[in-house]
Design an enzyme around this catalytic site. Structure first.
Site, mmCIF file in Angstrom:
data_model
loop_
_atom_site.group_PDB
_atom_site.id
_atom_site.type_symbol
_atom_site.label_atom_id
_atom_site.label_comp_id
_atom_site.label_asym_id
_atom_site.label_seq_id
_atom_site.Cartn_x
_atom_site.Cartn_y
_atom_site.Cartn_z
ATOM 1 N N GLY A 226 14.575 26.989 3.111
ATOM 2 C CA GLY A 226 15.561 26.961 2.203
ATOM 3 C C GLY A 226 16.863 26.724 2.559
ATOM 4 C CG ASP A 227 21.000 24.368 2.119
ATOM 5 O OD1 ASP A 227 21.987 25.011 2.054
ATOM 6 O OD2 ASP A 227 21.222 22.962 2.362
ATOM 7 C CG PHE A 228 22.676 29.881 2.505
ATOM 8 C CD1 PHE A 228 23.660 29.149 2.721
ATOM 9 C CD2 PHE A 228 21.912 30.465 3.692
ATOM 10 C CE1 PHE A 228 24.110 28.884 4.062
ATOM 11 C CE2 PHE A 228 22.422 30.285 4.936
ATOM 12 C CZ PHE A 228 23.680 29.460 5.036
ATOM 13 C CG HIS A 246 30.314 32.814 13.090
ATOM 14 N ND1 HIS A 246 30.251 32.999 14.527
ATOM 15 C CD2 HIS A 246 29.298 32.257 12.981
ATOM 16 C CE1 HIS A 246 28.889 32.628 15.041
ATOM 17 N NE2 HIS A 246 28.295 32.177 14.192
#
Length: 344
Positions: A226-228, A246
């Protein structure tokens, strides 16, 4: 004042700093030549060491003695042998081997850092166009050593994390951007009641399965692609963000923290660790230089201070419980979502 005048009477500190890359390149070449593995078991005289390493006689003695001066080799009447620190961290047979990080420095970081002036003038990242900094994951020959080095670098953080949080209160966690799952493996091995999930990009999944299967932990650690920024995070009692925030700008960091807040129950927690900058911005040069590395390799990333981290967590609805130096270079922050702990 006298001490200041004495310090300023010689350009030696400036010259040493100017030529600091000599040391970095000597280390990188030593890793490429497998010096620390070949000289780990017993001392070898100069000529035997030279032959074992496959290097020319012209530079051999100076090269090996430079590594002695850098405290990466020991030398006595028997010959040259890897120092204790090199045997622990630069012998590729050891699980603590971090030589892959040296190779990443050579192939990815050094070319980018050569463009620091351009980055400072433009404020733009200096990675090659048409691909992200982490496209190296597509190359298995480059990815495996790098991921192994990251495991070793984060290994001490993982071991400390097993004790810093009261994991008996929780039954599940998600390691966001957890790569091969080595930190997750450390946690579930230490706490048998825990189950874990790694949430990361699709190109990482084959390396995760390979590594976790070898550890015999596929039944206790899952992988979610997934991609948050595109979908919700998996639900779990605790979410871990190690060296994640960061890489992004403040708006994106706040989005990630809000997503974690939605994904954990009341009483659930969040763990963050990064190479935080000290509040006075003068005592941790590696963190400040690391922030410049984020300038060079990300669209909006930078290192940040502990007070900034606390502020973002509070704004997201968390209560900070602990801030603790870990792993030699990082600071770990643990915070919880108000409410009764879900527990087991």
């Amino acid at each position: 004042m006298h001490a200041d005048k004495t310090a300023a009477s010689s350009p030696a500190p400036v010259l040493q700093l100017t030529m600091a890359f000599y040391s970095s390149q000597a280390l990188i070449s030593a890793v490429e030549l497998d010096v620390f593995t070949k000289l780990a078991d017993k001392p070898l005289p100069l000529e035997e060491a030279r032959q074992a390493l496959g290097i020319h006689s012209r530079g051999a003695r100076d090269f090996l003695d430079a590594l002695v001066a850098l405290e990466l080799l020991d030398r006595d009447e028997s010959g040259y042998r890897s120092s204790a620190v090199a045997r622990q961290y630069l012998d590729r047979r050891e699980p603590t081997f971090v030589g892959g990080y040296a190779m990443m420095a050579k192939h990815y970081l050094m070319p980018v850092w050569g463009k620091l002036t351009d980055g400072l003038r433009t404020g733009e990242p200096q990675v090659p166009t048409g691909g992200g900094f982490f496209d190296g994951y597509q190359d298995s020959n480059a990815a495996r050593p790098f991921l192994g080095a990251m495991d070793a670098v984060n290994g001490q953080v993982g071991r400390e994390l097993t004790e810093l949080v009261d994991w008996d209160r929780y039954s599940s966690f998600v390691d966001v951007g957890g790569a091969r799952g080595n930190l997750a493996a450390t946690l579930v091995q230490r706490h048998p009641g825990l189950s874990g999930t790694v949430f990361d990009l699709p190109q990482i999944e084959p390396y995760f399965k390979e590594h976790i299967e070898a550890l015999g932990l596929l039944d206790r650690i899952g992988y979610v692609v997934g991609d948050f920024f595109e979908e919700p995070l998996p639900k779990a009692d605790v979410h871990i963000l190690g060296h994640i925030l960061h890489y992004y700008g403040e708006e994106q960091r706040r989005h990630i923290l809000a997503s974690v807040h939605e994904a954990v129950p009341a009483g659930g927690g969040i763990v963050i660790y990064d190479r935080l900058i000290d509040s006075d911005r003068r005592e941790r040069p590696l963190s400040l230089l690391g922030s410049l590395n984020m300038l060079l390799t990300s669209d909006g990333g930078r290192e940040y201070t502990l007070s900034e981290c606390h502020e973002w967590l509070a704004d997201a609805g968390f209560e900070v419980r602990m801030s603790q130096p870990v792993g030699g270079t990082d600071v770990l922050v643990f915070a919880t979502k108000p409410g009764a702990a879900e527990g087991r």
